[in-house]
Design a protein around this motif. Structure first.
Motif, PDB file in Angstrom:
ATOM      1  N   VAL A  40       0.660  -1.362   0.312  1.00 50.92           N
ATOM      2  CA  VAL A  40       0.089   0.011   0.526  1.00 50.92           C
ATOM      3  C   VAL A  40       0.956   1.296   0.123  1.00 50.92           C
ATOM      4  N   ASP A  43      -0.729   3.793  -2.073  1.00 47.77           N
ATOM      5  CA  ASP A  43      -2.139   3.760  -1.663  1.00 47.77           C
ATOM      6  C   ASP A  43      -2.429   5.677  -1.856  1.00 47.77           C
ATOM      7  N   TYR A 264     -11.800  -2.921   1.008  1.00 50.43           N
ATOM      8  CA  TYR A 264     -10.370  -2.386  -0.068  1.00 50.43           C
ATOM      9  C   TYR A 264     -11.014  -2.737  -1.182  1.00 50.43           C
ATOM     10  N   ASN A 266      -7.443  -1.812  -5.021  1.00 52.19           N
ATOM     11  CA  ASN A 266      -6.861  -1.339  -5.507  1.00 52.19           C
ATOM     12  C   ASN A 266      -6.826  -1.246  -7.230  1.00 52.19           C
TER      13      ASN A 266
END
Length: 302
Positions: A40, A43, A264, A266
């Motif tokens: 992350v 992120d 979550y 990504n």
């Protein structure tokens, strides 16, 4: 004036580094709760989480350290104790008021046991401040109460159900008491100052980890947290057959959609929490579109 502005402007890169560091620790602690291991480092949530942490912690630290600007406390001794304790007691009250207000905003839950305990501590602090008594007695009483209030909270506030607000107030107590201890026990010497800085950074990182693991999942996304409404994911037709051979099968509707609590996501995968509290993930390419479920309101014409 310009010299002061230039001095504070020079600290901005350092503040940015700490915002990133705190956000990184918080996001990792949050994901570890769900057994998610992702890189992350880049992120975009890290920045918002770091800022959220500063909103929670910074005012507590500032009001504590500002107390020492109200008088000459460079060398804490017997002659400065009465005024110092008075100022710290006031700062303690302001910190609790801030915590109660911010907790009500970020964690919109019913009043729990820990909130009642904090309100009780604040009420006792106000009584001590107003009831007539000898100055020496007041000083010792205020000092003892500030320290004992933490143990009172831990004993009573955490004796029942440990809610997000319980953790929130605990973080506030820890931040305030740490600042008091580090500032009162002030000594000269490079070694001591370096060790004190190390203690501050370590404590703030530990508190950031606590906030990440126990709080940000309950703070709405609009405030920088990770709590989101359930999302309807409409799946690609070619992906449905593959997903029906997985644990996701019971949740796939006739219109090839699944409604889940987002955890979550990504650039590659989406993680969500199933009704039976399992964390599942699917490739992002499997989703054609998504829609946030909006609560229905009943409007009555008057």
């Amino acid at each position: 004036m310009y010299e002061k502005l230039a001095k504070y402007a020079g600290l901005l890169p350092l503040v940015a580094v700490f915002v990133y560091l705190f956000g990184y620790v918080m996001l990792n602690a949050y994901l570890n709760n769900f057994g998610i291991t992702e890189n992350v480092a880049l992120d975009e949530r890290i920045l918002s989480l770091g800022i959220l942490y500063l909103v929670i912690i910074a005012p507590i630290i500032l009001v504590c350290f500002a107390t020492f600007k109200f008088g000459d406390y460079r060398n804490v001794n017997q002659s400065t104790y009465p005024e110092l304790i008075d100022n710290l007691h006031d700062a303690f009250g302001y910190s609790l008021l801030y915590a109660l207000s911010l907790g009500a905003l970020l964690l919109k839950t019913a009043m729990d046991n820990s909130t009642i305990v904090v309100l009780g501590i604040l009420a006792v602090a106000a009584i001590i401040n107003k009831v007539p008594m000898k100055s020496t007695v007041r000083m010792y009483l205020k000092g003892a109460f500030m320290i004992s209030s933490f143990f009172i909270y831990v004993t009573i506030g955490i004796s029942g159900v440990v809610s997000p607000k319980t953790w929130f107030y605990l973080v506030v107590f820890m931040a305030f008491l740490t600042c008091i201890g580090l500032r009162i026990f002030n000594k000269e010497g490079t070694t001591y100052q370096a060790s004190r800085i190390a203690i501050v950074v370590t404590t703030l990182l530990a508190l950031a980890s606590t906030v990440g693991a126990n709080l940000i999942g309950h703070i709405p996304a609009q405030y920088g947290g990770e709590k989101r409404d359930k999302i309807v994911y409409f799946l690609d037709m070619t992906a449905v057959d593959k997903l029906k051979r997985t644990q996701l099968k019971p949740y796939i509707e006739k219109d090839n959609s699944v409604t889940m609590q987002s955890v979550y996501q990504n650039s590659d995968r989406i993680y969500f929490l199933t009704p039976n509290q399992y964390v599942l993930s699917i490739p992002k390419s499997f989703v054609e579109s998504e829609q946030v479920k909006v609560p229905k309101y009943n409007y009555v014409d008057r």
